[in-house]
Enzyme design. Structure first.
Site, PDB file in Angstrom:
ATOM      1  N   ASN A  17       0.938  -1.249  -0.018  1.00 12.99           N
ATOM      2  CA  ASN A  17       0.026   0.067   0.096  1.00 12.99           C
ATOM      3  C   ASN A  17       0.969   1.244   0.073  1.00 12.99           C
ATOM      4  O   ASN A  17       1.849   1.245   0.382  1.00 12.99           O
ATOM      5  CB  ASN A  17      -0.953  -0.166   1.321  1.00 12.99           C
ATOM      6  CG  ASN A  17      -0.353   0.556   2.347  1.00 12.99           C
ATOM      7  OD1 ASN A  17      -0.458   1.831   2.709  1.00 12.99           O
ATOM      8  ND2 ASN A  17       0.212  -0.195   3.268  1.00 12.99           N
ATOM      9  N   ALA A  18       0.273   2.265  -0.674  1.00 11.01           N
ATOM     10  CA  ALA A  18       0.812   3.399  -0.714  1.00 11.01           C
ATOM     11  C   ALA A  18       0.048   4.505  -0.349  1.00 11.01           C
ATOM     12  O   ALA A  18      -0.400   5.387  -1.424  1.00 11.01           O
ATOM     13  CB  ALA A  18       1.863   3.882  -1.805  1.00 11.01           C
ATOM     14  N   MET A  19      -0.524   4.802   0.717  1.00 14.42           N
ATOM     15  CA  MET A  19      -1.734   5.772   0.895  1.00 14.42           C
ATOM     16  C   MET A  19      -1.501   7.084   1.004  1.00 14.42           C
ATOM     17  O   MET A  19      -2.180   8.052   0.459  1.00 14.42           O
ATOM     18  CB  MET A  19      -2.604   5.380   2.220  1.00 14.42           C
ATOM     19  CG  MET A  19      -2.962   3.778   2.300  1.00 14.42           C
ATOM     20  SD  MET A  19      -4.249   3.440   1.264  1.00 14.42           S
ATOM     21  CE  MET A  19      -5.581   4.328   1.901  1.00 14.42           C
ATOM     22  N   CYS A  53       7.105   5.767   8.499  1.00 13.02           N
ATOM     23  CA  CYS A  53       6.167   5.455   7.157  1.00 13.02           C
ATOM     24  C   CYS A  53       7.056   5.354   6.151  1.00 13.02           C
ATOM     25  O   CYS A  53       7.855   6.321   5.540  1.00 13.02           O
ATOM     26  CB  CYS A  53       5.095   6.580   7.100  1.00 13.02           C
ATOM     27  SG  CYS A  53       4.082   6.280   5.636  1.00 13.02           S
ATOM     28  N   THR A 101       5.487  -1.204   7.810  1.00 18.92           N
ATOM     29  CA  THR A 101       5.661  -2.134   6.904  1.00 18.92           C
ATOM     30  C   THR A 101       7.091  -2.246   6.339  1.00 18.92           C
ATOM     31  O   THR A 101       7.910  -1.281   6.445  1.00 18.92           O
ATOM     32  CB  THR A 101       4.714  -1.654   5.681  1.00 18.92           C
ATOM     33  OG1 THR A 101       4.996  -0.328   5.567  1.00 18.92           O
ATOM     34  CG2 THR A 101       3.287  -1.915   6.060  1.00 18.92           C
ATOM     35  N   GLY A 113       1.042  -7.720   5.913  1.00 22.76           N
ATOM     36  CA  GLY A 113       0.416  -9.032   5.472  1.00 22.76           C
ATOM     37  C   GLY A 113       1.453 -10.468   6.058  1.00 22.76           C
ATOM     38  O   GLY A 113       2.399 -10.180   6.661  1.00 22.76           O
ATOM     39  N   GLY A 153       2.838  -7.128  12.541  1.00 16.78           N
ATOM     40  CA  GLY A 153       3.467  -7.639  11.382  1.00 16.78           C
ATOM     41  C   GLY A 153       3.003  -8.909  10.934  1.00 16.78           C
ATOM     42  O   GLY A 153       3.472  -9.811  11.236  1.00 16.78           O
ATOM     43  N   GLY A 154       1.929  -9.036   9.979  1.00 14.76           N
ATOM     44  CA  GLY A 154       1.272 -10.474   9.586  1.00 14.76           C
ATOM     45  C   GLY A 154       0.827 -11.215  10.496  1.00 14.76           C
ATOM     46  O   GLY A 154       0.346 -12.295   9.918  1.00 14.76           O
ATOM     47  N   GLY A 188      -3.582  -5.917  11.850  1.00 18.82           N
ATOM     48  CA  GLY A 188      -3.959  -4.817  10.952  1.00 18.82           C
ATOM     49  C   GLY A 188      -4.374  -5.437   9.577  1.00 18.82           C
ATOM     50  O   GLY A 188      -5.618  -5.470   9.329  1.00 18.82           O
TER      51      GLY A 188
END
Length: 306
Positions: A72-74, A132, A196, A221, A247-248, A269
């Site tokens: 993702n890159a929100m 981030c 991430t 994930g 994390g995952g 998450g």
């Protein structure tokens, strides 16, 4: 669903009936989304990271699913700290579940200004998002890649904050333990890790272009869990402050593994995508099943491995 008393925990200044945390950025900023997570089993909730001014974030597409992971890159889209904190006030009128106010600044002064806003709110903790990975084109290398910058920011906020200070660290550095120690020595009350991995990239070979509009994005994930577990284990061996490990984490077994690595609380998450918002209740139940199986009366009886 009523939670088992076996799941009760205390983290710094707050008690909760589950060790599971909704991390920043998984839901939107609205109080309703945080309340929805609580109604489905979360013991702590984190508001999406807010900046001093509103940010629109990156243009879509901003999320891509790959085998075993998400990218993702929100772009830190958020309504700004004032609007964000208004949502925390609304949430606190509906729930007494502990809230972590996550903030992102470009430098020490911005983080201190953000902490001033959070001081006047009903939040229970302030999380400094130092890590981030998908806004590096704007802000450069994540702040948590530098021990000096981490110490400078954490120390300045700690002097100013009336709330416990949590530093969210990046896995994308060769010296996570050194940076964790720097945060602890500067006064951090706890750590949140990991953010991430990456950033990474996925190319659509038919369209001949990146899938994500920003080209690169943070990886989360199930695929990142071994990295997260390893880093949480190393850091909890190196510091004396509590760690929220994430994390995952997708199942109860994953959560237990994270606790055995040394985490005091466990963030859930990307699993919301895989198992739905009900994932918190499901993981709570799976943890209780494990406790019953091994004869433990409390989740706090799960000890960090040697």
């Amino acid at each position: 669903m009523e939670k088992s008393k076996k799941l009760s925990v205390k983290f710094l200044n707050c008690k909760s009936d589950s060790p599971l945390v909704l991390p920043a950025g998984i839901m939107d900023v609205s109080y309703g989304s945080m309340l929805f997570a609580v109604q489905n089993g979360a013991g702590f909730v984190t508001m999406k990271s807010c900046t001093l001014e509103p940010r629109s974030g990156h243009a879509g597409p901003v999320v891509c699913e790959i085998e075993g992971a998400m990218i993702n890159a929100m772009g830190l889209c958020n309504p700004g700290i004032e609007k964000g904190l208004e949502e925390i006030e609304k949430f606190k009128k509906e729930s007494d579940v502990p809230v972590i106010s996550s903030v992102f600044g470009a430098n020490r002064d911005e983080f201190v200004k953000l902490s001033n806003y959070v001081n006047d709110s009903s939040a229970d903790y302030i999380e400094l998002n130092l890590s981030c990975p998908n806004v590096s084109s704007e802000f450069g290398t994540p702040l948590s890649a530098s021990k000096e910058m981490v110490a400078d920011i954490v120390g300045a906020v700690k002097k100013n904050s009336r709330l416990p200070v949590l530093a969210k660290l990046s896995p994308n550095t060769h010296d996570v333990t050194g940076i964790a120690r720097a945060a602890e020595n500067a006064g951090a009350d706890g750590l949140v890790m990991i953010n991430t991995l990456g950033p990474g990239m996925v190319i659509d070979i038919n369209a001949r272009r990146p899938v994500i509009s920003a080209k690169f994005g943070g990886i989360s994930g199930p695929a990142v869990k071994p990295v997260a577990v390893k880093l949480v284990y190393q850091v909890t061996e190196a510091v004396g402050i509590p760690v929220i490990g994430m994390g995952g984490v997708t199942t109860g077994s994953d959560a237990i593994e994270m606790i055995m690595a040394g985490a005091s609380l466990v963030g859930v998450g990307t699993a919301v995508y895989y198992r739905g918002i009900e994932v918190f209740n499901r993981i709570n139940s799976e943890i209780v099943e494990y406790l019953d199986k091994v004869g433990l009366d409390s989740v706090t009886g799960i000890k960090r491995i040697d």
